[in-house]
Design a protein around this motif. Structure first.
Motif, short mmCIF file in Angstrom:
data_model
loop_
_atom_site.label_atom_id
_atom_site.label_comp_id
_atom_site.label_asym_id
_atom_site.label_seq_id
_atom_site.Cartn_x
_atom_site.Cartn_y
_atom_site.Cartn_z
N PHE A 80 0.83 -1.21 0.00
CA PHE A 80 0.00 0.00 0.00
C PHE A 80 0.86 1.25 0.00
CE2 PHE A 80 0.65 -0.71 4.52
CZ PHE A 80 0.73 0.56 5.08
N ASP A 81 0.18 2.36 -0.34
CA ASP A 81 0.77 3.68 -0.21
C ASP A 81 -0.24 4.56 0.52
OD1 ASP A 81 -0.66 5.66 -2.28
OD2 ASP A 81 -0.41 3.73 -3.29
N ALA A 82 0.23 5.69 1.00
CA ALA A 82 -0.64 6.60 1.74
C ALA A 82 -0.12 8.03 1.61
CB ALA A 82 -0.69 6.21 3.22
N THR A 83 -1.04 8.96 1.71
CA THR A 83 -0.68 10.38 1.75
C THR A 83 -0.51 10.77 3.21
OG1 THR A 83 -1.92 10.82 -0.27
CG2 THR A 83 -1.47 12.71 1.17
N ILE A 84 0.65 11.37 3.51
CA ILE A 84 0.94 11.78 4.89
C ILE A 84 1.69 13.11 4.86
CG2 ILE A 84 2.10 11.16 7.05
CD1 ILE A 84 2.01 8.20 6.12
N LYS A 85 1.21 14.05 5.67
CA LYS A 85 1.87 15.36 5.78
C LYS A 85 3.30 15.21 6.31
CE LYS A 85 -0.21 18.85 7.83
NZ LYS A 85 -0.25 19.97 6.92
N ILE A 86 4.18 16.08 5.86
CA ILE A 86 5.55 16.13 6.39
C ILE A 86 5.49 16.27 7.91
CG2 ILE A 86 7.67 17.52 6.50
CD1 ILE A 86 7.44 15.88 3.90
N GLU A 87 4.63 17.14 8.38
CA GLU A 87 4.44 17.37 9.82
C GLU A 87 4.15 16.06 10.56
OE1 GLU A 87 1.41 20.13 12.52
OE2 GLU A 87 1.14 20.02 10.36
N HIS A 88 3.27 15.23 9.99
CA HIS A 88 2.93 13.96 10.64
C HIS A 88 4.06 12.94 10.53
CE1 HIS A 88 -1.69 14.73 10.51
NE2 HIS A 88 -1.07 15.38 11.48
N LEU A 89 4.80 12.95 9.43
CA LEU A 89 5.95 12.05 9.32
C LEU A 89 6.95 12.33 10.43
CD1 LEU A 89 6.44 12.10 5.46
CD2 LEU A 89 5.59 10.18 6.84
N LEU A 90 7.13 13.60 10.76
CA LEU A 90 8.05 13.97 11.83
C LEU A 90 7.47 13.63 13.20
CD1 LEU A 90 9.24 17.44 10.47
CD2 LEU A 90 10.40 15.24 10.25
N GLN A 91 6.19 13.96 13.41
CA GLN A 91 5.57 13.73 14.72
C GLN A 91 5.35 12.25 15.02
OE1 GLN A 91 1.96 15.98 14.31
NE2 GLN A 91 2.92 17.91 14.88
N GLN A 92 5.06 11.47 13.99
CA GLN A 92 4.70 10.06 14.17
C GLN A 92 5.79 9.13 13.63
OE1 GLN A 92 2.02 9.37 15.90
NE2 GLN A 92 1.24 11.45 15.95
N ARG A 93 7.02 9.57 13.64
CA ARG A 93 8.14 8.81 13.06
C ARG A 93 8.24 7.39 13.59
NH1 ARG A 93 13.09 12.49 14.26
NH2 ARG A 93 11.51 14.07 14.03
N GLU A 94 7.84 7.17 14.85
CA GLU A 94 7.94 5.83 15.43
C GLU A 94 6.98 4.84 14.76
OE1 GLU A 94 4.63 7.85 17.49
OE2 GLU A 94 6.67 8.49 17.04
N LYS A 124 1.33 25.17 5.81
CA LYS A 124 1.66 23.76 5.63
C LYS A 124 2.00 23.03 6.93
CE LYS A 124 1.79 21.57 2.78
NZ LYS A 124 0.69 20.64 2.66
N GLY A 125 2.51 23.73 7.91
CA GLY A 125 2.87 23.06 9.16
C GLY A 125 4.26 22.46 9.14
N HIS A 126 5.02 22.73 8.08
CA HIS A 126 6.42 22.29 8.04
C HIS A 126 7.27 23.38 7.39
CE1 HIS A 126 5.29 20.87 3.92
NE2 HIS A 126 6.54 21.20 3.63
N SER A 127 8.56 23.26 7.59
CA SER A 127 9.51 24.19 6.98
C SER A 127 10.30 23.45 5.90
CB SER A 127 10.48 24.74 8.03
OG SER A 127 11.34 23.71 8.47
N ALA A 128 11.03 24.19 5.11
CA ALA A 128 11.89 23.58 4.09
C ALA A 128 12.90 22.64 4.73
CB ALA A 128 12.59 24.67 3.27
N ALA A 129 13.41 23.01 5.89
CA ALA A 129 14.40 22.18 6.59
C ALA A 129 13.82 20.85 7.06
CB ALA A 129 14.98 22.95 7.78
N ASP A 130 12.50 20.78 7.22
CA ASP A 130 11.85 19.54 7.65
C ASP A 130 11.81 18.48 6.55
OD1 ASP A 130 11.28 20.56 10.20
OD2 ASP A 130 9.32 21.34 9.55
#
Length: 172
Positions: A80-94, A124-130
Motif C-alpha cells: 500500500f501507499d498513503a498520503t501523509i503530511k511532512i508534519e505527521h511524518l516527523l511527529q509520528q516517526r515511530e 503547511k505546518g512544516h519548513s523547508a528544513a523539515d
C-alpha cells in the motif's frame, strides 16, 4: 490496484487544499471492517496494491496503524501507499517501521515548496528544513517519499524552481 479511504476529511486547514472548504478541519475515521471490506472486494478482483486516498493517513495514527496491520494480516502480499503530511511524518516517526512492515511502499506528501515564506502562507505546518529530515525517516524505515510540488505561487521567487531541481538531484 485498489483505492480506499480509511478516513474522511482532515484535521488541518492548509490554504491550498480543496478538502478544507468541504470538511472545515473535521476528520472522521471509517470503521475498520468497512475499510477492509472495500479492500477485500478489490483484492478479489485482482488488486495487489492499495492506495489509501485519505487526505492524510495519519490524521488518526492509531486507526491507520490498526488498518495497516490488519490489511497485512489478511493479505500479506498486498502492498500500500498513503498520503501523509511532512508534519505527521516527523511527529509520528515511530510508526513508520510498523507501516513499512505492514506493506507500505511509498508515501505521497504535499511538500509543495522549499521556500519557507510560501510554506508559511500555505499554512503547511512544516519548513523547508523539515523535508530532508522526513525523507530520511521514510527511507530509513524502508519506504520512499513522493512529494507533490506547487512550483508556482504568487509568492514564488525566481530562485525557487532551480532549488527544487537541485533538491531532487541531491536527494535522488
Amino acid at each position: 490496484m485498489a483505492s480506499v479511504e480509511a478516513s474522511r476529511g482532515c484535521k488541518h486547514l492548509c490554504r491550498h487544499c480543496p478538502i478544507v472548504p468541504v470538511y472545515g478541519g473535521k476528520f472522521v475515521a471509517v470503521p475498520l471492517e468497512a475499510v477492509l471490506a472495500d479492500v477485500e472486494q478489490q483484492v478479489q478482483a485482482g488488486a495487489q496494491h492499495v492506495s489509501f486516498a485519505d487526505p492524510d493517513f495519519l490524521n488518526g495514527p492509531t486507526h491507520a496503524l490498526r488498518i495497516a496491520r490488519e490489511l497485512h494480516a489478511r493479505w500479506p502480499s498486498v502492498t500500500f501507499d498513503a498520503t501523509i503530511k511532512i508534519e505527521h511524518l516527523l511527529q509520528q516517526r515511530e510508526l513508520l517501521p510498523g507501516l513499512v512492515a505492514s506493506g507500505l511502499l511509498f508515501v505521497v506528501s504535499a511538500v509543495e515548496s522549499l521556500n519557507d515564506e510560501v510554506l508559511r502562507r500555505l499554512d503547511k505546518g512544516h519548513s523547508a528544513a523539515d523535508v530532508p529530515v522526513a525523507l530520511r525517516l521514510v527511507r530509513e524505515a524502508g519506504a520512499e517519499l513522493r512529494p507533490t510540488l506547487l512550483p508556482y505561487t504568487p509568492w514564488t521567487k525566481l530562485e525557487d524552481l532551480p532549488r527544487l531541481f537541485d533538491f531532487a538531484l541531491e536527494h535522488d
